[in-house]
Scaffold this active site. Structure first.
Site, PDB file in Angstrom:
ATOM      1  N   SER A  54       0.856  -1.180   0.000  1.00 30.72           N
ATOM      2  CA  SER A  54       0.000   0.000   0.000  1.00 30.72           C
ATOM      3  C   SER A  54       0.886   1.221   0.000  1.00 30.72           C
ATOM      4  CB  SER A  54      -0.897   0.017   1.238  1.00 30.72           C
ATOM      5  OG  SER A  54      -1.702   1.186   1.264  1.00 30.72           O
ATOM      6  N   ARG A 303       0.390  -3.840  -7.169  1.00 33.72           N
ATOM      7  CA  ARG A 303      -0.849  -4.490  -6.719  1.00 33.72           C
ATOM      8  C   ARG A 303      -2.041  -3.816  -7.367  1.00 33.72           C
ATOM      9  NH1 ARG A 303      -4.148  -7.704  -5.696  1.00 33.72           N
ATOM     10  NH2 ARG A 303      -4.682  -8.711  -3.736  1.00 33.72           N
ATOM     11  N   THR A 339      -7.258   1.179   4.118  1.00 37.50           N
ATOM     12  CA  THR A 339      -6.933   0.418   5.327  1.00 37.50           C
ATOM     13  C   THR A 339      -7.950   0.649   6.433  1.00 37.50           C
ATOM     14  OG1 THR A 339      -4.569   0.507   4.803  1.00 37.50           O
ATOM     15  CG2 THR A 339      -5.163   0.031   7.080  1.00 37.50           C
ATOM     16  N   CYS A 496       1.411  -5.778 -17.595  1.00 40.55           N
ATOM     17  CA  CYS A 496       2.028  -6.552 -16.515  1.00 40.55           C
ATOM     18  C   CYS A 496       3.260  -5.814 -15.995  1.00 40.55           C
ATOM     19  CB  CYS A 496       2.419  -7.946 -16.992  1.00 40.55           C
ATOM     20  SG  CYS A 496       3.320  -8.893 -15.732  1.00 40.55           S
ATOM     21  N   CYS A 519       5.847 -13.434 -11.430  1.00 38.99           N
ATOM     22  CA  CYS A 519       4.559 -12.848 -11.032  1.00 38.99           C
ATOM     23  C   CYS A 519       4.606 -12.290  -9.609  1.00 38.99           C
ATOM     24  CB  CYS A 519       3.467 -13.913 -11.140  1.00 38.99           C
ATOM     25  SG  CYS A 519       1.826 -13.337 -10.658  1.00 38.99           S
ATOM     26  N   CYS A 522      -0.073  -9.139  -8.718  1.00 37.08           N
ATOM     27  CA  CYS A 522      -0.862  -7.910  -8.796  1.00 37.08           C
ATOM     28  C   CYS A 522      -2.261  -8.179  -9.338  1.00 37.08           C
ATOM     29  CB  CYS A 522      -0.147  -6.868  -9.648  1.00 37.08           C
ATOM     30  SG  CYS A 522      -0.198  -7.185 -11.434  1.00 37.08           S
ATOM     31  N   CYS A 525      -3.595  -8.908 -14.970  1.00 37.45           N
ATOM     32  CA  CYS A 525      -3.968  -9.704 -16.145  1.00 37.45           C
ATOM     33  C   CYS A 525      -5.370 -10.281 -16.014  1.00 37.45           C
ATOM     34  CB  CYS A 525      -2.958 -10.831 -16.369  1.00 37.45           C
ATOM     35  SG  CYS A 525      -2.686 -11.896 -14.939  1.00 37.45           S
TER      36      CYS A 525
END
Length: 550
Positions: A54, A303, A339, A496, A519, A522, A525
């Protein structure tokens, strides 16, 4: 696959999927209200916080309600309070400061803290375990377990030691069934099991489609002379064009650390756009470049972010469980904060679960949670900002942000000129064919301020067991060639942020290569593929990034 032995199972009062702020807040609240409950949290990261990413400027209101004494705790994870709040409109060569008096009060960051959400989750995990919560990191929740009447009975963790051919290897270990009277899903944005539940129970049938952004982040250690603890700086405009939503963040905190990042809304149209490259370009802007000169890049990650807001929140409950946190889409988009809502929603779900369990109920719908969220701090936070994202998408950055700001002001006064706007279509439907768009020529990285994907992924400490089935599933390879490549010019190679996808070869030898070991989870895709042809599923437990402090 060979026939597998039956799984062993364990029974709990409540099973929680995901050790993020929502899942851990739910676990803590359950034990605060009913200490004798058996509560388990399963987490796919190698440790709590390993997959957490975050910004992070954190509104402490949720934490204040959950753990009222946290500010006096010597081990508190948040120590840098916001002291300076700045907002800029960027052109290619200049930064125009936007007067904060133009922004509605809810946009102020004063009273918030800058820090690492990963460290916050580690702190919450310690509090949960002290209350008797069992936490199992390194085990991915891979499968839903249903009862005789279709109710959710729990989850199964993934099998370990399955080879690429789908057959058990010498290290094979069967997953466990974790069964509960209620199961709370706190998987974060685009949760793999949450997505299945939303479809199976029609939870989004009368809602607007979910919307997402991709957030990219780096942590830098900078010259102390350039460090301003407590400074929060946001921008919009360059390097994105007016049609493409997004913007930057730059936060000064702790010991000479800066959290810098970039968000691109995933309803962008140009298949040639690369969010990663736009982030690298941003760092070269004259207003920020000097900060990174001579500094050291320590970490990188990415993310997906939920952006649909109030009108995209699905029905939260189904027989046997509920959605909490970003799995439900509780991010406040203009504030770039989720959050506080994640913690509050976890607490709210826990309170209704305790009420149900005390009444002797099990595996039914927690209808009270669904009925209560709109009047809770979560709903009250999301309602006034509900039109910002659709207005931005509809009218572009300049006009859209102006109208969104006006709408937030009028909502502060109790009304809206725009009612409740619709999002229209999912992000996967937003790309234009490549023939209708202009390719974007991105500069080569200099290795000092700007970088390539692979060196960035290295900093994320990403690791996957190589001999395992691919966790990125392409349903139809022929469609990937005829559409994703031939019509849209292979946008997967650009959206990506980790270099997972490549188109290799030419003509009859053209192949779609998936470098799954890169990978960072996130899930872009799974969201942006124009044919919804790629599905992200959990890899073997503990695989993926290992963020120390994101």
């Amino acid at each position: 696959m060979s026939e597998l032995p039956p799984r062993e199972s364990m029974e709990f009062d409540v099973v929680i999927v995901g050790a993020g702020p929502a899942g851990l807040a739910a676990a803590i609240r359950l034990k605060q209200l009913s200490p004798d409950l058996s509560v388990v949290v399963v987490e796919k990261g190698s440790e709590v916080g390993a997959h957490i990413l975050s910004g992070a400027v954190i509104d402490p209101s949720g934490l204040d309600r959950l753990l009222p004494g946290w500010r006096e705790d010597a081990d508190r994870p948040l120590k840098t309070e916001v002291t300076d709040d700045r907002f800029y409109w960027l052109t290619q060569g200049s930064a125009i400061k936007v007067p904060l008096f133009l922004a509605p009060p809810l946009m102020s960051n004063h009273g918030c803290f800058i820090g690492s959400l990963g460290l916050v989750t580690k702190y919450l995990a310690a509090k949960a375990e002290a209350l008797g919560v069992e936490i199992y990191p390194g085990f991915a929740a891979a499968e839903l377990i249903f009862g005789e009447n279709g109710e959710v009975r729990g989850i199964a963790t993934g099998d370990m030691g399955i080879g690429k051919d789908g057959e058990p290897t010498e290290s094979f270990t069967r997953g466990m069934e974790l069964l509960g009277k209620y199961t709370l899903f706190a998987e974060g944005a685009r949760g793999s099991l949450s997505k299945i539940l939303i479809a199976k129970f029609g939870l989004a049938n009368d809602r607007e489609p979910p919307k997402f952004g991709i957030g990219l982040k780096e942590i830098w250690q900078v010259d102390p002379k350039k460090h301003k603890p407590g400074l929060v700086q946001h921008s919009f405009g360059w390097p994105l064009d007016n049609k493409t939503g997004g913007g930057s963040f730059l936060y000064h905190y702790d010991e000479n650390l800066i959290s810098v990042g970039f968000v691109v809304h995933l309803n962008y149209e140009n298949p040639y756009l690369s969010p990663f490259e736009e982030f690298q370009r941003f760092k070269t802007h004259p207003s920020v470049r000097d900060i990174f000169e001579g500094a050291k890049r320590l970490a990188y990650g990415s993310r997906a972010i939920t952006e649909g807001g109030y009108q995209s929140v699905p029905k939260l409950v189904f027989p046997g469980g509920a959605l909490v946190g970003c799995a439900a889409g509780f991010v406040n988009v203009p504030r770039i904060k989720g959050t506080h809502n994640a913690i509050s929603s976890g607490m709210l779900a826990a309170e209704h679960a305790v009420e149900a369990l005390k009444a002797g109920r099990a595996n039914d719908e927690l209808a009270g949670y669904e009925a209560a969220w709109r009047g809770s701090p979560v709903g009250k936070d999301l309602w006034p900002v509900r039109n910002v994202k659709p207005l931005w998408s509809k009218f572009g950055t300049i006009v859209g942000i102006a109208l969104g700001g006006l709408d937030m002001w009028t909502n502060t006064l109790g009304f809206s000129l725009f009612g409740t706007q619709k999002h229209g279509k999912p992000d996967s439907d937003c790309l234009k064919p490549a023939r209708d768009c202009t390719p974007i020529a991105y500069p080569k990285p200099d290795g000092k301020i700007t970088f390539d994907r692979l060196s960035s992924v290295f900093l994320s400490n990403t690791n996957h067991e190589e001999n395992q089935p691919p966790h990125l599933k392409v349903a139809d390879m022929a469609l990937q060639k005829s559409s994703e490549h031939d019509v849209y010019a292979g946008p997967s190679t650009r959206y990506c942020p980790a270099g997972v996808y490549e188109w290799v070869g030419e003509g009859a030898d053209l192949r779609f290569v998936i470098n799954a070991q890169n990978c960072v989870h996130c899930k872009t895709c799974d969201i942006k593929d124009p044919n919804r042809n790629i599905t992200w599923v959990p890899p073997e437990g503990a695989g993926g990034p290992n963020y120390p402090n994101m």
